[in-house]
Design a protein around this motif. Structure first.
Motif, PDB file in Angstrom:
ATOM      1  N   GLU A 102       0.850  -1.194   0.000  1.00 41.89           N
ATOM      2  CA  GLU A 102       0.000   0.000   0.000  1.00 41.89           C
ATOM      3  C   GLU A 102       0.885   1.243   0.000  1.00 41.89           C
ATOM      4  O   GLU A 102       0.658   2.197  -0.755  1.00 41.89           O
ATOM      5  N   PHE A 103       1.901   1.203   0.827  1.00 41.50           N
ATOM      6  CA  PHE A 103       2.836   2.320   0.964  1.00 41.50           C
ATOM      7  C   PHE A 103       3.497   2.649  -0.379  1.00 41.50           C
ATOM      8  O   PHE A 103       3.532   3.808  -0.797  1.00 41.50           O
ATOM      9  N   SER A 135       2.514   1.902  -3.389  1.00 42.16           N
ATOM     10  CA  SER A 135       1.609   2.238  -4.487  1.00 42.16           C
ATOM     11  C   SER A 135       1.039   3.645  -4.362  1.00 42.16           C
ATOM     12  O   SER A 135       0.438   4.156  -5.304  1.00 42.16           O
ATOM     13  N   ARG A 136       1.261   4.289  -3.229  1.00 43.69           N
ATOM     14  CA  ARG A 136       0.681   5.627  -3.005  1.00 43.69           C
ATOM     15  C   ARG A 136       1.069   6.650  -4.063  1.00 43.69           C
ATOM     16  O   ARG A 136       0.265   7.489  -4.422  1.00 43.69           O
ATOM     17  N   VAL A 137       2.297   6.589  -4.542  1.00 42.79           N
ATOM     18  CA  VAL A 137       2.733   7.603  -5.511  1.00 42.79           C
ATOM     19  C   VAL A 137       2.496   7.171  -6.958  1.00 42.79           C
ATOM     20  O   VAL A 137       2.813   7.889  -7.891  1.00 42.79           O
ATOM     21  N   GLU A 143      -3.460   6.138 -10.359  1.00 41.74           N
ATOM     22  CA  GLU A 143      -4.560   5.177 -10.268  1.00 41.74           C
ATOM     23  C   GLU A 143      -4.522   4.175 -11.441  1.00 41.74           C
ATOM     24  O   GLU A 143      -4.642   2.977 -11.255  1.00 41.74           O
ATOM     25  N   ARG A 150      -1.618   1.551 -11.248  1.00 45.62           N
ATOM     26  CA  ARG A 150      -1.422   0.844  -9.980  1.00 45.62           C
ATOM     27  C   ARG A 150      -1.480  -0.675 -10.115  1.00 45.62           C
ATOM     28  O   ARG A 150      -0.693  -1.388  -9.506  1.00 45.62           O
ATOM     29  N   SER A 157       1.540  -3.255  -9.319  1.00 42.40           N
ATOM     30  CA  SER A 157       1.413  -4.329  -8.321  1.00 42.40           C
ATOM     31  C   SER A 157       1.712  -5.693  -8.917  1.00 42.40           C
ATOM     32  O   SER A 157       2.226  -6.572  -8.235  1.00 42.40           O
TER      33      SER A 157
END
Ligand SMILES: [Zn+2]
Length: 250
Positions: free
Chosen positions: A97-98, A100-102, A105, A108, A112
């Motif tokens: 999660e950390f 993928s924040r930057v 959308e 993403r 991942s």
């Protein structure tokens, strides 16, 4: 059979002139494992192996100077000429999660898909790329780990970022090489909590009975030579200063 350690980045906090932040490459008979991937360390890694050759990556903690080049590595792998399997990454809890924040959308999902994250657990032992990877919790300002890697009867311990703690000493017990952070040196009168000084790095090496000591993660405005001197004032074994491009056969 040998295990080879290549130093890819050594700067603490931010990259000093011509240097890179934390990164260490281990190459053994069965594979390759990188420890931390700070800014600049990917450029150095690519001098030795291709982006498709890295088997696994283990990250000590989610501070940018220890992980940020993962974006470059995953970009290289995502657009590789032939499809690559997801990169196996070992990291603190919440890392996916950390990270993928930057990422936007729309990218993403693809991002991942390039990753296969396994979260660290305190005192876990895992077989990774032919290495035994042991993790111990360290004492930093965020969730953080130190690593011990064993292969071919050799052992190396990497402190990551930590203040002095019993866990690191226990993890590093009898290790052939201790790669230890020394963010601060005796040039400063008071260090920040969550990091070690050169004197403390020496103390860890003494208490753990480490065979040799490599000083790293020195703050760029402080002297690495001074950190080595500080460590050597207590520890009598060989002490060296980590430098980008150093290759050590364990
Ligand atoms: Zn750091």
């Amino acid at each position: 059979l040998t295990v080879e350690l290549t130093v890819l980045g050594t700067s603490g906090g931010y990259a000093g002139p011509g240097k890179a932040c934390s990164g260490y490459l281990l190459r053994g008979a069965a594979g390759t494992l990188m420890l931390d991937i700070g800014p600049g360390s990917l450029a150095n890694m690519l001098k030795y192996i291709g982006a498709d050759d890295l088997g696994a990556l283990s990250i000590t903690h989610m501070h940018y100077d220890h992980y940020v080049d993962i974006y470059g590595l995953l970009t290289a792998r995502r657009f590789w000429e032939s499809p690559l399997p997801p990169l196996r990454v070992y990291a603190p809890s919440g890392a996916e999660e950390f990270l993928s924040r930057v990422i936007s959308e729309r990218s993403r999902k693809e991002f991942s898909a390039c990753l296969e994250i396994t979260e660290h657990e305190p005192w876990s032992e895992r077989e990774v790329e032919g290495f035994k990877l042991i993790t111990a919790p360290s004492r930093h300002v965020v969730e953080s780990y130190s690593f011990r890697i064993e292969a071919e009867g050799k052992s190396v311990c990497y402190s990551g970022d930590t203040d002095i703690c019993d866990e690191l000493i226990e993890l590093a017990e009898g290790v052939d090489l201790l790669i230890c952070e020394s963010t601060f040196t005796s040039e400063v009168s008071e260090k920040e909590k969550g990091h070690l000084s050169g004197i403390e790095a020496g103390e860890v090496a003494v208490r753990a009975r480490a065979g040799s000591l490599m000083i790293t993660h020195v703050w760029p405005t402080l002297s690495g030579e001074r950190a080595v001197e500080d460590a050597g004032s207590g520890y009598r074994g060989p002490v060296m200063l980590a430098r980008e491009g150093m290759v050590i056969e364990l």
